[in-house]
Scaffold this motif. Structure first.
Motif, PDB file in Angstrom:
ATOM      1  N   TYR A  99       0.576  -0.982  -0.369  1.00 16.97           N
ATOM      2  CA  TYR A  99      -0.246   0.281  -0.497  1.00 16.97           C
ATOM      3  C   TYR A  99       1.433   1.634  -0.138  1.00 16.97           C
ATOM      4  O   TYR A  99       0.631   2.727  -0.165  1.00 16.97           O
ATOM      5  N   VAL A 100       2.128   0.731   0.143  1.00 18.30           N
ATOM      6  CA  VAL A 100       2.928   1.833   0.959  1.00 18.30           C
ATOM      7  C   VAL A 100       3.644   2.530  -0.540  1.00 18.30           C
ATOM      8  O   VAL A 100       3.819   3.774  -1.107  1.00 18.30           O
ATOM      9  N   LEU A 101       3.345   2.284  -2.000  1.00 21.42           N
ATOM     10  CA  LEU A 101       3.268   2.086  -3.300  1.00 21.42           C
ATOM     11  C   LEU A 101       1.813   3.077  -3.658  1.00 21.42           C
ATOM     12  O   LEU A 101       1.494   2.469  -3.669  1.00 21.42           O
ATOM     13  N   LEU A 102       2.623   4.566  -4.663  1.00 20.54           N
ATOM     14  CA  LEU A 102       1.898   5.290  -4.818  1.00 20.54           C
ATOM     15  C   LEU A 102       0.842   5.040  -6.343  1.00 20.54           C
ATOM     16  O   LEU A 102       0.174   4.238  -6.743  1.00 20.54           O
ATOM     17  N   ARG A 103       2.106   3.830  -6.614  1.00 17.34           N
ATOM     18  CA  ARG A 103       1.672   2.972  -8.783  1.00 17.34           C
ATOM     19  C   ARG A 103       2.359   1.810  -7.897  1.00 17.34           C
ATOM     20  O   ARG A 103       3.388   1.370  -8.088  1.00 17.34           O
ATOM     21  N   PRO A 104       1.085   0.810  -7.699  1.00 18.18           N
ATOM     22  CA  PRO A 104       1.509  -0.881  -7.279  1.00 18.18           C
ATOM     23  C   PRO A 104       1.656  -1.739  -8.220  1.00 18.18           C
ATOM     24  O   PRO A 104       1.600  -1.131  -9.506  1.00 18.18           O
ATOM     25  N   ALA A 105       2.276  -2.427  -8.899  1.00 19.20           N
ATOM     26  CA  ALA A 105       2.546  -3.422  -9.860  1.00 19.20           C
ATOM     27  C   ALA A 105       1.647  -4.441 -10.175  1.00 19.20           C
ATOM     28  O   ALA A 105       0.473  -4.438  -8.973  1.00 19.20           O
ATOM     29  N   ILE A 106       1.392  -4.549 -10.616  1.00 11.73           N
ATOM     30  CA  ILE A 106       0.480  -4.978 -11.458  1.00 11.73           C
ATOM     31  C   ILE A 106       0.922  -6.990 -11.406  1.00 11.73           C
ATOM     32  O   ILE A 106       1.194  -7.600 -12.516  1.00 11.73           O
ATOM     33  N   SER A 107       0.224  -7.066 -10.486  1.00 15.20           N
ATOM     34  CA  SER A 107       1.019  -8.859 -10.260  1.00 15.20           C
ATOM     35  C   SER A 107       0.504  -9.180  -8.738  1.00 15.20           C
ATOM     36  O   SER A 107      -0.502  -8.957  -8.046  1.00 15.20           O
ATOM     37  N   GLY A 108       0.098 -10.672  -8.909  1.00 14.36           N
ATOM     38  CA  GLY A 108      -0.901 -11.448  -7.737  1.00 14.36           C
ATOM     39  C   GLY A 108      -1.908 -10.987  -7.695  1.00 14.36           C
ATOM     40  O   GLY A 108      -2.817 -11.167  -8.751  1.00 14.36           O
ATOM     41  N   ALA A 109      -2.556 -11.037  -7.073  1.00 19.00           N
ATOM     42  CA  ALA A 109      -3.543  -9.931  -6.126  1.00 19.00           C
ATOM     43  C   ALA A 109      -4.572  -8.778  -6.857  1.00 19.00           C
ATOM     44  O   ALA A 109      -5.824  -8.309  -6.987  1.00 19.00           O
ATOM     45  N   ASN A 110      -2.912  -8.146  -6.939  1.00 16.57           N
ATOM     46  CA  ASN A 110      -3.324  -6.454  -7.313  1.00 16.57           C
ATOM     47  C   ASN A 110      -4.048  -6.380  -8.466  1.00 16.57           C
ATOM     48  O   ASN A 110      -4.847  -5.869  -9.762  1.00 16.57           O
ATOM     49  N   TRP A 111      -3.783  -7.834  -9.298  1.00 15.39           N
ATOM     50  CA  TRP A 111      -4.647  -7.674 -10.687  1.00 15.39           C
ATOM     51  C   TRP A 111      -6.287  -7.335 -10.708  1.00 15.39           C
ATOM     52  O   TRP A 111      -6.483  -6.600 -11.667  1.00 15.39           O
ATOM     53  N   LEU A 112      -6.305  -7.806  -9.892  1.00 11.87           N
ATOM     54  CA  LEU A 112      -8.183  -7.971  -9.855  1.00 11.87           C
ATOM     55  C   LEU A 112      -8.691  -6.642  -9.683  1.00 11.87           C
ATOM     56  O   LEU A 112      -8.804  -6.036  -9.818  1.00 11.87           O
ATOM     57  N   LEU A 113      -7.542  -5.740  -9.221  1.00 12.75           N
ATOM     58  CA  LEU A 113      -8.074  -3.991  -8.165  1.00 12.75           C
ATOM     59  C   LEU A 113      -7.510  -3.651  -9.242  1.00 12.75           C
ATOM     60  O   LEU A 113      -8.101  -2.408 -10.224  1.00 12.75           O
ATOM     61  N   TRP A 114      -6.458  -3.760 -10.476  1.00 20.22           N
ATOM     62  CA  TRP A 114      -6.110  -3.379 -11.500  1.00 20.22           C
ATOM     63  C   TRP A 114      -7.543  -3.949 -13.245  1.00 20.22           C
ATOM     64  O   TRP A 114      -7.834  -2.896 -13.112  1.00 20.22           O
ATOM     65  N   ALA A 115      -8.428  -4.629 -12.297  1.00 22.11           N
ATOM     66  CA  ALA A 115      -9.291  -4.548 -13.611  1.00 22.11           C
ATOM     67  C   ALA A 115     -10.379  -4.944 -13.117  1.00 22.11           C
ATOM     68  O   ALA A 115     -11.735  -4.357 -13.877  1.00 22.11           O
ATOM     69  N   ALA A 116     -10.794  -4.706 -12.328  1.00 22.93           N
ATOM     70  CA  ALA A 116     -12.381  -4.554 -11.554  1.00 22.93           C
ATOM     71  C   ALA A 116     -12.387  -2.927 -12.169  1.00 22.93           C
ATOM     72  O   ALA A 116     -14.051  -3.527 -12.025  1.00 22.93           O
ATOM     73  N   GLY A 117     -12.316  -2.329 -12.095  1.00 23.89           N
ATOM     74  CA  GLY A 117     -12.889  -1.026 -13.126  1.00 23.89           C
ATOM     75  C   GLY A 117     -13.688  -1.170 -13.733  1.00 23.89           C
ATOM     76  O   GLY A 117     -14.313  -0.750 -14.517  1.00 23.89           O
ATOM     77  N   PRO A 118     -12.796  -1.525 -15.310  1.00 22.90           N
ATOM     78  CA  PRO A 118     -12.459  -1.681 -17.413  1.00 22.90           C
ATOM     79  C   PRO A 118     -13.707  -3.088 -16.459  1.00 22.90           C
ATOM     80  O   PRO A 118     -14.905  -2.832 -17.421  1.00 22.90           O
TER      81      PRO A 118
END
Length: 160
Positions: A99-118
């Motif tokens: 969470y400390v990263l302003l631009r977290p990597a698109i990996s692991g469980a984060n891909w779901l967060l990145w894809a949730a909006g679209p």
């Protein structure tokens, strides 16, 4: 009178914004700045990508919070200890979480967060298309006029 005052407020606001944009260090205090300009530049670059955990969507370089100051000092300590940029970031992420990263990597469980909006937008569009098509296919209900008994009752109500 009002127009002149509005113009002066706009000029003051734009001047303030330009001065803030030109400020090189944001909230970095003079006692935090490293003597080596190359290390300082690396520290500034790293701190621009780290989120202030108090201010949420502000970099630690721009935040005046105590925790942001501690993180800026930690970044500089890691760089002085000889860590590479990646090692310093990995240390901070291991300590505070991704969470400390302003631009977290698109990996692991984060891909779901990145894809949730679209994905939600796509789902909304599909649901909207089906809804509009269903409304277009629905049988039209003709408006029925009031029966004579209903008309008489309405007339009595309106006369009261």
């Amino acid at each position: 009178m009002r127009l002149a005052r509005l113009k002066s407020l706009i000029v003051v606001g734009l001047t303030t914004l330009s001065l803030l944009a030109a400020a090189p260090g944001g909230a970095v205090e003079p006692d935090e700045v490293l003597d080596d300009p190359v290390l300082e530049q690396r520290a500034r670059h790293l701190s621009e990508g780290l989120r202030c955990l108090v201010c949420r969507n502000e970099s630690i370089d721009d935040s005046n919070a105590e925790l942001a100051r501690d993180l800026r000092i930690l970044v500089r300590e890691r760089l002085l200890a000889g860590d590479s940029d990646t090692e310093a970031l990995d240390f901070i992420v291991a300590r505070y979480g991704e969470y400390v990263l302003l631009r977290p990597a698109i990996s692991g469980a984060n891909w779901l967060l990145w894809a949730a909006g679209p994905l939600m937008l796509l789902m909304a569009l599909v649901i909207g298309v089906f809804y509009v098509r269903g409304r277009a296919r629905a049988p039209k209900v003709a408006e029925q006029s009031l029966s004579p008994e209903e008309q008489e009752r309405l007339r009595k109500i309106l006369e009261e």
